[in-house]
Design an enzyme around this catalytic site. Structure first.
Site, mmCIF file in Angstrom:
data_model
loop_
_atom_site.group_PDB
_atom_site.id
_atom_site.type_symbol
_atom_site.label_atom_id
_atom_site.label_comp_id
_atom_site.label_asym_id
_atom_site.label_seq_id
_atom_site.Cartn_x
_atom_site.Cartn_y
_atom_site.Cartn_z
ATOM 1 N N HIS A 60 0.842 -1.299 0.059
ATOM 2 C CA HIS A 60 0.032 -0.018 0.000
ATOM 3 C C HIS A 60 0.895 1.196 -0.060
ATOM 4 O O HIS A 60 2.104 1.178 0.057
ATOM 5 C CB HIS A 60 -1.023 -0.052 1.056
ATOM 6 C CG HIS A 60 -0.410 -0.095 2.516
ATOM 7 N ND1 HIS A 60 0.607 -0.627 2.737
ATOM 8 C CD2 HIS A 60 -0.431 0.844 3.475
ATOM 9 C CE1 HIS A 60 1.065 -0.717 4.219
ATOM 10 N NE2 HIS A 60 0.371 0.514 4.602
ATOM 11 N N HIS A 62 1.250 3.748 2.112
ATOM 12 C CA HIS A 62 1.598 4.606 3.624
ATOM 13 C C HIS A 62 3.116 4.953 3.527
ATOM 14 O O HIS A 62 4.040 4.107 2.951
ATOM 15 C CB HIS A 62 1.289 4.071 4.643
ATOM 16 C CG HIS A 62 -0.298 3.916 4.906
ATOM 17 N ND1 HIS A 62 -0.928 3.081 5.847
ATOM 18 C CD2 HIS A 62 -1.153 4.912 4.727
ATOM 19 C CE1 HIS A 62 -2.176 3.435 5.658
ATOM 20 N NE2 HIS A 62 -2.367 4.683 5.158
ATOM 21 N N ASP A 64 5.753 4.833 5.414
ATOM 22 C CA ASP A 64 6.723 3.870 5.826
ATOM 23 C C ASP A 64 6.857 2.875 4.901
ATOM 24 O O ASP A 64 7.954 2.149 4.859
ATOM 25 C CB ASP A 64 5.963 3.296 7.212
ATOM 26 C CG ASP A 64 4.811 2.766 7.350
ATOM 27 O OD1 ASP A 64 3.861 2.917 6.544
ATOM 28 O OD2 ASP A 64 4.848 1.685 7.979
ATOM 29 N N HIS A 65 6.023 2.699 3.946
ATOM 30 C CA HIS A 65 6.069 1.127 2.737
ATOM 31 C C HIS A 65 6.811 1.878 1.536
ATOM 32 O O HIS A 65 6.982 1.383 0.605
ATOM 33 C CB HIS A 65 5.048 0.738 2.802
ATOM 34 C CG HIS A 65 4.565 0.084 4.007
ATOM 35 N ND1 HIS A 65 4.520 -1.289 3.978
ATOM 36 C CD2 HIS A 65 3.876 0.383 5.065
ATOM 37 C CE1 HIS A 65 4.102 -1.675 5.159
ATOM 38 N NE2 HIS A 65 3.822 -0.403 5.947
ATOM 39 N N HIS A 137 -6.756 -2.588 5.117
ATOM 40 C CA HIS A 137 -6.005 -1.747 5.955
ATOM 41 C C HIS A 137 -6.880 -0.472 5.640
ATOM 42 O O HIS A 137 -7.753 -0.393 5.311
ATOM 43 C CB HIS A 137 -4.514 -1.891 5.229
ATOM 44 C CG HIS A 137 -3.506 -0.919 6.104
ATOM 45 N ND1 HIS A 137 -3.523 -0.860 7.469
ATOM 46 C CD2 HIS A 137 -2.512 0.016 5.561
ATOM 47 C CE1 HIS A 137 -2.698 -0.161 7.688
ATOM 48 N NE2 HIS A 137 -1.931 0.375 6.934
ATOM 49 N N ASP A 207 0.472 -4.465 5.466
ATOM 50 C CA ASP A 207 -0.420 -4.036 6.580
ATOM 51 C C ASP A 207 -1.758 -4.354 6.484
ATOM 52 O O ASP A 207 -2.494 -4.061 5.457
ATOM 53 C CB ASP A 207 -0.322 -2.360 6.603
ATOM 54 C CG ASP A 207 1.161 -1.963 7.117
ATOM 55 O OD1 ASP A 207 2.111 -2.986 7.388
ATOM 56 O OD2 ASP A 207 1.162 -0.813 7.507
ATOM 57 N N HIS A 265 6.739 -6.030 10.796
ATOM 58 C CA HIS A 265 6.161 -4.722 11.006
ATOM 59 C C HIS A 265 5.856 -4.689 12.445
ATOM 60 O O HIS A 265 4.649 -4.378 12.828
ATOM 61 C CB HIS A 265 4.830 -4.668 10.312
ATOM 62 C CG HIS A 265 4.242 -3.313 10.049
ATOM 63 N ND1 HIS A 265 3.305 -2.775 10.726
ATOM 64 C CD2 HIS A 265 4.439 -2.412 8.897
ATOM 65 C CE1 HIS A 265 3.026 -1.645 10.263
ATOM 66 N NE2 HIS A 265 3.550 -1.546 9.250
HETATM 67 ZN ZN LIG Z 1 3.110 0.220 7.652
HETATM 68 ZN ZN LIG Z 2 -0.098 1.114 6.519
#
Ligand SMILES: [Zn+2]
Ligand SMILES: [Zn+2]
Length: 304
Positions: A60, A62, A64-65, A137, A207, A265
């Site tokens: 996805h 977000h 952090d990814h 998510h 996630d 994670h």
């Molecule tokens: Zn994440």
């Molecule tokens: Zn996420």
């Protein structure tokens, strides 16, 4: 097949855990799952080569990814990468990568193929089939299941003998998949082989809140890499943010019949890693679970 854990944090990095990035080696080629900030450096520190990455799969969008993507693409260009790179992810991935390319004004001298995937889409990486699975998510999200094809069953010498095939060269021919003549009749490889055996397999959740759809798609996998962002004491927080606790991840692995579970994670809020693992072990058994740490690697072997 070999899984590599390069960044095992959730949300924010810590001195011990980099932002999400995992890899799977198949026949000397690498598919990367997510690319958080710092992933290219994690790759360089690991035994993997940045240049061996052929496919990047995003769970996805977000931060952090995905925040490691522009830097990684630029470094690949500066290293004079020749062959192309594919980036795939949920709806909006083409737009995301296009935006990054125009923002950073990078000129790449290698082919970049970007594709948006939907639930059920699949493609082949080497000989393995990779299938995208819609997960649950707080943004459009996908998990991935990688499966090698079925392997032929085992040769059963007793069955061959019972059909009148003498031990010797005819056995070898049957094992190579050829039909033979014995006692005046034709004996085919299917007559003397056991049932087909599963190829190696791995599932990556990205996630997600606990997802029955993901469990079903990951049926009987050798390795499940599932997010386990929060401890049980923060189950309400997991629910609000559409993440999973360690016990929920273990329940999904148990429902899927996964042979081994790696918890990934891991939020900086998880203060006691051993307790985190115990929460999962209570559901799935201590022999079938581990907590991922940066630079861990795990070989996936044929079961028999
Ligand atoms: Zn994440
Ligand atoms: Zn996420």
């Amino acid at each position: 097949m070999e899984a590599h854990f390069l960044g095992t944090a959730g949300g924010v990095p810590s001195p011990d855990r980099s932002l999400p990035c995992s890899a799977l080696r198949v026949n000397g080629r690498t598919v990367l799952f997510d690319c958080g900030e710092g992933s290219q450096r994690q790759l360089m520190i690991s035994s993997l080569s940045l240049m061996s990455v052929d496919v990047l799969l995003l769970s996805h969008h977000h931060g952090d990814h995905v925040t490691g993507i522009p830097g990684m693409l630029q470094t690949m260009g500066l290293f004079s990468r020749g062959r192309g790179l594919s980036i795939m992810g949920p709806a909006g991935t083409s737009e995301l990568i296009g935006g990054m390319m125009s923002t950073y004004g990078e000129e790449l001298f290698y082919g970049l193929e970007v594709r948006d995937l939907e639930d059920g889409d699949s493609f082949f990486f080497e000989h393995a089939q990779v299938t995208a699975v819609a997960t649950e998510h707080s943004a459009p999200s996908l998990g991935y299941v990688v499966r090698e094809p079925l392997r032929p069953g085992r040769f059963l010498p007793e069955k061959a003998k019972a059909l009148g095939v003498p031990e010797g060269p005819l056995f070898s021919r049957l094992q190579r998949g050829e039909a033979v003549e014995a006692g005046g009749r034709r004996v085919g490889p299917d007559d003397v082989m056991g049932p087909p055996r599963p190829g190696r397999s791995m599932a990556y959740s990205g996630d997600t809140a606990p997802s029955g759809r993901f469990a079903a798609a990951a049926d009987d996998v050798d390795l499940m890499v599932h997010e386990a962002t929060f401890p049980a004491a923060m189950a309400h927080r997991a629910e609000e943010s559409r993440h999973s606790t360690a016990a929920q991840a273990a329940a999904i692995a148990r429902d899927a019949g996964a042979h081994f579970l790696v918890l990934n994670h891991i939020s900086a809020r998880v203060e006691d890693e051993a307790a985190h693992m115990r929460e999962a072990a209570e559901v799935i058994g201590a022999a079938r679970v581990a907590v991922a740490r940066d630079f861990d690697r795990m070989s996936i072997h044929h079961r028999d």
